[in-house]
Design a protein around this motif. Structure first.
Motif, short mmCIF file in Angstrom:
data_model
loop_
_atom_site.label_atom_id
_atom_site.label_comp_id
_atom_site.label_asym_id
_atom_site.label_seq_id
_atom_site.Cartn_x
_atom_site.Cartn_y
_atom_site.Cartn_z
N LEU A 83 0.84 -1.34 0.00
CA LEU A 83 0.13 -0.04 -0.08
C LEU A 83 0.87 1.14 0.10
O LEU A 83 0.40 2.27 -0.06
CB LEU A 83 -1.01 -0.03 1.31
N GLY A 84 2.10 1.20 0.32
CA GLY A 84 3.12 2.30 0.23
C GLY A 84 4.43 1.63 0.06
O GLY A 84 4.74 0.71 0.67
N ILE A 85 5.12 2.20 -0.59
CA ILE A 85 6.47 1.86 -0.93
C ILE A 85 7.46 3.03 -0.95
O ILE A 85 7.28 4.19 -1.32
CB ILE A 85 6.57 1.24 -2.47
N ALA A 86 8.88 2.68 -0.58
CA ALA A 86 9.70 3.67 -0.46
C ALA A 86 11.22 2.89 -0.85
O ALA A 86 12.06 2.17 0.05
CB ALA A 86 10.07 4.34 0.93
N PRO A 87 11.59 2.96 -2.22
CA PRO A 87 13.05 2.39 -2.64
C PRO A 87 13.94 3.20 -1.80
O PRO A 87 14.16 4.40 -1.42
CB PRO A 87 12.88 2.84 -4.12
N LEU A 88 15.00 2.27 -1.31
CA LEU A 88 16.24 2.65 -0.34
C LEU A 88 17.33 3.27 -1.23
O LEU A 88 17.74 2.52 -2.26
CB LEU A 88 16.40 1.68 0.55
#
Length: 438
Positions: free
Chosen positions: A374-379
């Protein structure tokens, strides 16, 4: 000046039963004041005893300090309590956090309370980072639980947090206390337990709908994990507002006296980084991936431990989902970026993009196929990344949930609680998850 410190024989006690404290002091007499931690510290009672001196022990053996017994009143509410030790009377409300003269304990209900939320306090993780007696699970394979520290009252391994310098990471004050304060200020009532209680099979079947944890719940026993999995399979829900969860397996000594963890591959040198190694006996992911329970793993995320990090938030991938109700967020929006919500450690699932560019789990890491990202944050590449199986999936924090018999939600970042009081969208998502799943 008189010295004083102490610890509990075990980290939890049932209301109405006897709490055994072990306390050493150079004073002839001392006082213990008990405070329940909630929206504000609440004084619950006190005791006064003659003092007895004792020498410090080592990190791997029971310190066997003088014992004192306190009958916990049966009307004490379940909660996290801090015992404040003092050799002189001081009637001001003290700080609940300190590296000495404090003892953390959890009071569990005397009988099923009718509350639907059970909040888990990660005492195994607190003790893994506790360096009282000269060692921790980062310098040895075994530690005692019967020594000062473990959430409060002792020295802690780790680097300072540039976003919250008032308390060290790996302490109750850093993540759990703000989350609990927010819950109580917002009328969300819960009972409390420790991971030792869940290891022993206690409380999970006393009518709770939701098991909740936050912050950094890194060390799990096989028995505790088995009991939590059975809770899910019987229809119980789980909400994990943290990360690096269930990364290391620990063996628990009888009666919760100590913990052991075999982190290093056979023949590894003292300089080996176990997180970056394969063949570590107590890596959960190498034998029974934690994804199968939690939906995510630290091995698909990463950590940034020292100094400020590039500010990262979650990009919303399914804005119509009920967790975003009332937030004003829609697909493609980012939340939490300004306050660096993602970090200092985060968890993820291996994923690929579907035909319209939405991330979908591959399942190759053990993540259930119906896990919804539902939410994503590539590092960024300057983070530290643990070892994992070969995969083409990027490293990313993946917030989401899945439903088996029960529903399991993950916020996928340790720092979620830090934003509760200042970010209305984070607070709204938290309320949505807790109220729906409880």
């Amino acid at each position: 000046m008189s010295t004083i410190n102490g610890y509990c024989a075990r980290p939890s006690v049932r209301a109405g039963e006897v709490l055994r404290l072990h306390i050493a002091t150079s004073a002839s007499r001392f006082r213990v004041d008990f405070y329940r931690c909630g929206a504000a510290p609440e004084h619950a009672g006190h005791a006064e005893w003659p003092g007895r001196a004792a020498d410090p022990g080592t990190f791997d053996g029971d310190w066997q300090w003088p014992a004192y017994e306190f009958l916990v009143p049966p009307d004490w509410r379940s909660g996290v309590y801090v015992a404040v030790l003092a050799t002189e009377a001081d009637y001001r409300t003290p700080s609940m956090d300190s590296r000495e003269a404090r003892i953390l304990l959890v009071v569990t209900p005397a009988a099923p309370s009718g509350r639907k939320i059970l909040y888990k306090i990660p005492t195994f993780t607190y003790q893994a980072y506790n360096t009282a007696g000269g060692g921790s699970l980062y310098s040895a394979s075994r530690v005692t639980m019967r020594r000062p520290g473990g959430g409060v009252g002792g020295p802690v391994k780790g680097l300072p947090d540039p976003y919250e310098a008032a308390s060290p990471r790996q302490t109750f004050a850093h993540w759990d206390a703000p989350f609990i304060a927010w819950m109580e200020a917002n009328g969300l009532e819960s009972d409390f337990c420790t991971d030792l209680d869940l290891h022993e099979g206690r409380l999970l079947y006393d009518g709770y709908h939701l098991l909740l944890s936050t912050g950094h719940d890194e060390y799990w026993s096989a028995e505790g994990r088995r009991n939590v999995t059975a809770f899910r399979d019987a229809g119980g829900n789980i909400a994990n507002f943290g990360a690096n969860t269930c990364w290391w397996r620990v063996d628990v000594a009888p009666r919760g006296a100590g913990l052991s963890c075999d982190k290093f591959p056979p023949g590894a040198s003292a300089s080996t980084d176990p997180d970056s190694s394969y063949g570590c006996p107590d890596h959960w992911w190498e034998s029974e991936p934690e994804n199968t329970l939690l939906g995510v793993s630290y091995r698909n995320g990463g950590g940034h431990w020292e100094g400020p990090r590039a500010p990262l938030g979650f990009t919303v991938t399914e804005g119509h989902h009920w967790i975003f109700s009332g937030t004003g967020l829609k697909t493609g929006d980012v939340f939490g970026r300004e306050a660096a919500l993602v970090g200092y450690e985060c968890d993820g699932a291996t994923y690929e993009l579907d035909a319209v560019g939405r991330p979908r789990p591959t399942g190759q890491d053990g993540t259930p196929e119906n896990f919804e990202i539902l939410g994503i944050a590539p590092l960024p590449p300057d983070w530290s990344f643990p070892a994992r199986e070969p995969t083409t999936s990027p490293r990313a924090a993946t917030l989401g949930l899945y439903t088996a018999a029960g529903t399991v939600f993950t916020a996928a970042t340790t720092d979620w609680a830090r934003l509760l009081a200042t970010d209305p969208q984070v607070a709204c998502i938290t309320r949505n998850v807790i109220t729906r799943l409880s």
